[in-house]
Enzyme design. Structure first.
Site, PDB file in Angstrom:
ATOM      1  NE  ARG A  56      -2.242  -1.034   3.667  1.00 46.31           N
ATOM      2  CZ  ARG A  56      -1.851  -0.067   4.494  1.00 46.31           C
ATOM      3  NH1 ARG A  56      -2.093   1.203   4.208  1.00 46.31           N
ATOM      4  NH2 ARG A  56      -1.223  -0.361   5.621  1.00 46.31           N
ATOM      5  CE  LYS A 198      -6.314  -4.267   4.330  1.00 41.82           C
ATOM      6  NZ  LYS A 198      -7.088  -4.887   5.445  1.00 41.82           N
ATOM      7  CG  HIS A 217      -7.662  -4.686  10.047  1.00 44.70           C
ATOM      8  ND1 HIS A 217      -6.362  -4.287  10.265  1.00 44.70           N
ATOM      9  CD2 HIS A 217      -7.620  -5.492   8.962  1.00 44.70           C
ATOM     10  CE1 HIS A 217      -5.571  -4.823   9.350  1.00 44.70           C
ATOM     11  NE2 HIS A 217      -6.308  -5.554   8.557  1.00 44.70           N
ATOM     12  CB  SER A 235      -0.371  -6.474   7.174  1.00 47.26           C
ATOM     13  OG  SER A 235       0.251  -7.338   6.269  1.00 47.26           O
ATOM     14  CE  LYS A 239      -6.099  -9.139  10.010  1.00 47.89           C
ATOM     15  NZ  LYS A 239      -4.752  -8.715   9.543  1.00 47.89           N
ATOM     16  CB  THR A 240      -4.397 -14.903   7.051  1.00 49.73           C
ATOM     17  OG1 THR A 240      -4.849 -13.607   6.669  1.00 49.73           O
ATOM     18  CG2 THR A 240      -4.840 -15.916   6.019  1.00 49.73           C
ATOM     19  CG  ASP A 254      -7.822  -8.258   6.297  1.00 46.90           C
ATOM     20  OD1 ASP A 254      -7.036  -8.180   7.260  1.00 46.90           O
ATOM     21  OD2 ASP A 254      -7.893  -7.374   5.426  1.00 46.90           O
ATOM     22  NE  ARG A 319      -0.327  -8.955   1.654  1.00 46.31           N
ATOM     23  CZ  ARG A 319      -0.970  -8.720   2.794  1.00 46.31           C
ATOM     24  NH1 ARG A 319      -1.980  -9.473   3.145  1.00 46.31           N
ATOM     25  NH2 ARG A 319      -0.575  -7.738   3.589  1.00 46.31           N
TER      26      ARG A 319
END
Length: 528
Positions: A56, A198, A217, A235, A239-240, A254, A319
């Site tokens: 980003r 996003k 989030h 990130s 989380k994933t 997410d 990713r």
């Protein structure tokens, strides 16, 4: 430019013969290959690269200041303002740019798995692989829903259109402009697909609180007894990885929202970091990367077409994008009840935060507002080593409103549904970054399991001298010494120095929250 003119420009584009509407996965893959936008891996996933923008670009993101946004948006370094005239000029230029292309791709779908609260969206792409990404990440309509689909928000992405900052009023050639008045997100100059994902999350963070729904989030999963867990974190914190649990059903990885009915996924797919991905450690994610999935900036063997997930030549922010149904035990539709457990994830590069601690409600609010982690390499442009960062609500870059708005809603829901909250550190142990080592994933999974199964409610605890956190002295599957950070360091003085430095950073950051209760303000580190 008024809304009528804006709409007519868009309608003119969408009616052209070069526009491909709602192509199937297979046809989009064919387009990607025919246009040399990407290649296929050995599993049939599309692999594409994004040039110099491999993450980003927050300095290039703006919200248009207009009659809708002016009095609501929390303006500042995160939510940079830009004039409506700048948006309108770039809008016209981007539409003109797309009209000249051989192909333009359109996806119509939804953000929000709960039909009561979902937002009809439209994504218009210059690249076929970006449209494939959108089709996998957002919620696809049925054939019947597609017939009556009326988008309420439109994303327009034109990566090969480069802005001229001296003329166009941007900070660089790249731009991400959100107009709440025109219901348009305009993206140019960057090929990083994450900007599409996003930007939709950002608008949901603006729209949902008005309906008394908390956007979050976080990832989410459900146990066999119907117990729901949320995993908050920036990130790279896990989380994933941690929500993809073979013993629990995945709701999403997410972005979620919490309504009076329970939680629902904002998306229809996952966008997993795949640096060092292996079938042994993360089998569900590894096996999800098959035909129709999109790999970003992953290096592969040109002969065998086998991805090398350990290769960081292009970026550490590699990713994988895939639909939820690529995960065998995902929930469909991706909705669930009220959370029993909330886990805040942090990847602490100082090596001083406990691997797991149970939080009081006041501590939960403190750490939610703080949103501490170490920003990991690759997630944003220019970040090459972990940096201590505080991101309110574990998602400040995507919050158009004041963090206090979201924090107040979370506190009310924790109270209402008697939710347990834990802080889990997936970062370093035995020393800071460069000296210590990353906490083993097997240890973290054991601690998550203990939290979700209620084992943490009955164990003996000790209070951390610096951070004031309650640490269990034993968790099954984790060596006792790992639970107490100080015990893992050889150099005790170095530990004390690092811990106190981090505590001071917490206090310094929290000074900006002037409208919280004394109980919450004092729930941070004990060391001042």
């Amino acid at each position: 430019m008024n809304s009528v003119l804006k709409a007519s420009l868009l309608e003119e584009l969408l009616s052209q013969k070069n526009v491909n509407h709602n192509l199937s996965i297979a046809r989009l893959v064919e387009k990607v290959l025919a246009k040399n936008e990407g290649v296929l891996t050995d599993t049939g996933a599309v692999l594409a690269t994004t040039g110099k923008y491999t993450g980003r670009s927050p300095q290039d993101k703006f919200i248009v200041m207009d009659s809708v946004s002016e009095g609501k948006v929390d303006w500042g370094n995160v939510n940079q303002s830009i004039d409506e005239e700048v948006f309108e000029r770039l809008y016209t230029k981007v539409i003109t740019h797309l009209k000249k292309k051989d192909d333009v791709f359109v996806f119509n779908g939804f953000a929000g798995a709960d039909h009561t609260y979902r937002l009809p969206i439209q994504v218009i792409n210059e690249f076929a692989w970006h449209n494939l990404f959108a089709k996998q990440l957002f919620i696809r309509p049925t054939e019947e829903e597609l017939v009556s689909h009326e988008p309420e928000f439109t994303v327009i992405s034109a990566p090969t259109f480069k802005a001229d900052p001296t003329i166009d009023g941007t900070n660089s050639e790249a731009f991400i402009l959100i107009s709440f008045k025109h219901n348009v997100i305009l993206i140019g100059g960057t090929e990083y697909a994450g900007e599409i994902k996003k930007s939709i999350f950002s608008i949901m963070n603006f729209l949902l609180p008005e309906r008394n729904i908390l956007p979050m989030h976080c990832s989410a999963n459900v146990g066999k007894e119907g117990d729901v867990a949320l995993f908050f974190g920036l990130s790279g914190t896990g989380k994933t990885t941690l929500s993809a649990d073979p013993y629990r059903q995945l709701v999403g990885d997410d972005e979620h929202a919490w309504s009076s009915s329970g939680i629902f996924n904002i998306e229809g797919g996952c966008y997993a970091k795949c640096i060092n991905l292996s079938e042994d450690k993360e089998p569900q994610i590894f096996q999800a990367i098959k035909f129709g999935s999109v790999l970003e900036n992953v290096v592969m063997n040109e002969e065998t077409r086998i991805p090398n997930y350990d290769n960081t030549t292009l970026t550490e922010n590699t990713r994988a994008a895939y639909p939820l149904d690529h995960i065998d035990n995902s929930v469909s539709p991706s909705i669930a009840g009220h959370p029993n457990t909330i886990i805040f994830l942090t990847a602490d590069a100082s090596g001083t935060l406990p691997p797991i601690s149970k939080l009081s409600k006041e501590q939960a609010m403190y750490h939610f507002l703080s949103g501490y982690t170490s920003k990991l390499a690759g997630t944003e442009r220019g970040v090459t080593e972990p940096e201590a960062t505080f991101s309110a609500c574990f998602g400040a870059p995507f919050l158009p409103l004041s963090p206090a708005t979201y924090a107040k809603m979370l506190g009310e829901k924790i109270d209402q549904y008697n939710t347990n909250v834990f802080l889990i550190n997936t970062g370093w142990t035995g020393g800071s970054y460069g000296i210590g080592s990353r906490i083993k994933l097997s240890y973290t999974r054991a601690m998550v399991h203990a939290a979700l199964e209620g084992e943490m409610n009955h164990v003996e605890t000790t209070t951390d001298d610096v951070f004031g956190l309650l640490i269990p002295t034993h968790v099954a599957g984790v060596p006792d010494e790992v639970l107490i950070p100080k015990n893992t360091w050889i150099d005790q003085l170095a530990y004390e120095k690092q811990a106190k430095e981090l505590a001071l950073k917490f206090h310094e950051n929290f000074k900006k929250f002037t409208n919280v209760s004394t109980e919450i303000a004092q729930a941070g580190p004990a060391y001042h």
